[in-house]
Design an enzyme around this catalytic site. Structure first.
Site, PDB file in Angstrom:
ATOM      1  N   LYS A   1       6.099   1.294  17.604  1.00  0.00           N
ATOM      2  CA  LYS A   1       6.400   1.719  16.234  1.00  0.00           C
ATOM      3  C   LYS A   1       7.158   0.656  15.450  1.00  0.00           C
ATOM      4  CE  LYS A   1       6.240   4.688  12.923  1.00  0.00           C
ATOM      5  NZ  LYS A   1       4.962   4.949  12.249  1.00  0.00           N
TER       6      LYS A   1
ATOM      7  N   SER B   1     -10.738 -17.090   0.650  1.00  0.00           N
ATOM      8  CA  SER B   1     -10.443 -15.918   1.471  1.00  0.00           C
ATOM      9  C   SER B   1     -10.880 -14.635   0.757  1.00  0.00           C
ATOM     10  CB  SER B   1      -8.957 -15.898   1.838  1.00  0.00           C
ATOM     11  OG  SER B   1      -8.749 -15.181   3.041  1.00  0.00           O
TER      12      SER B   1
END
Length: 270
Positions: free
Chosen positions: A138, A86
């Site tokens: 949010k 990765s």
């Protein structure tokens, strides 16, 4: 006037090791070491990577710093150790050449983002969150509730953007097409031997093979040149304690789950 240390540096093979998860501390150390290699005008760098990857931004900053070093004429060869997956791959493809052991674990090209839905547990123990927010999204990935379908769509778009950046970097670094990279960049892992067939690495061999290749690219004598370590991590007293390895692994796993929860990661995470 050419200072003696500069003449010596121009015949020096530098070595920088990236070990363990890539995060802020690793990025700070490695970028600083790369800057020092550039200042010393070392003609070649052996980049040893033994990492499952880590945070996106930190991986990108190391990748960019390697690119700047190569632009100054330094020949960079990456050596994949036990695992370079990765984010470790993202950093590695910034090198000019990559050498991996036949059994190295690599690949895992992709992005993962995980949150913790603790709503049932919190309900059982009588804890309820009160949230006041400025916008609808949010508190996305808040642990006290499940994702809505709209939130999942937004996060998927975020992941897709990050994935596209990853694919583009691999394609450029390995001189492959985006289509070719997307053909194997689905999160699967490969052995070094499989990675060679895919064009993800250039050759099979150990770190000494990578060292010799770096020397040859820079016009250094492989039989007489030994690497000089830059940015070596400091080891304190805890590193000498019995059982430190197991404790460190447990601490690292816990850190990944808690500190990195809710972050897009370029991380091999079984």
């Amino acid at each position: 006037m050419i200072w003696p240390w500069r003449r010596k540096s121009r015949r020096t093979l530098a070595r920088i090791a990236i070990e363990g998860p890539i995060a802020g501390g690793t990025r700070t150390r490695v970028v600083k070491a790369l800057r020092e290699v550039e200042q010393r005008q070392c003609p070649a760098l052996l980049l040893r990577i033994d990492s499952p990857g880590g945070t996106v931004g930190d991986s990108q900053e190391i990748h960019a710093a390697i690119g700047r070093l190569r632009a100054k004429g330094c020949r960079v060869v990456a050596s994949f150790g036990n695992i370079s997956a990765s984010g470790g791959v993202y950093v590695g493809v910034a090198a000019e050449k990559i050498v991996a052991n036949a059994g190295s674990i690599t690949g895992s090209i992709g992005v993962i983002l995980r949150g913790n839905n603790l709503s049932r547990l919190l309900e059982r123990i009588g804890i309820q969150f009160e949230t006041v927010k400025s916008g609808l999204y949010k508190d996305i990935l808040s642990p006290d509730r499940a994702l809505t379908s709209a939130e999942r769509t937004l996060l998927q778009e975020l992941i897709d953007s990050s994935y596209g950046q990853f694919v583009a970097a691999v394609a450029e670094g390995r001189r492959l097409t985006d289509e070719a990279v997307r053909g194997f960049a689905d999160g699967r892992v490969f052995s070094g031997a499989q990675a060679l067939e895919l064009g993800l690495v250039d050759a099979l061999g150990d770190e000494d093979s990578a060292r010799r290749l770096a020397c040859e690219l820079a016009g250094l004598d492989p039989d007489k040149t030994r690497p000089v370590e830059f940015g070596k991590p400091k080891k304190g007293l805890p590193g000498l304690l019995p059982g430190r390895s197991a404790l460190a692994q447990l601490s690292e796993a816990l850190h990944l789950e808690l500190a990195w929860s809710g972050q897009p990661l370029w991380l091999h995470r079984p």
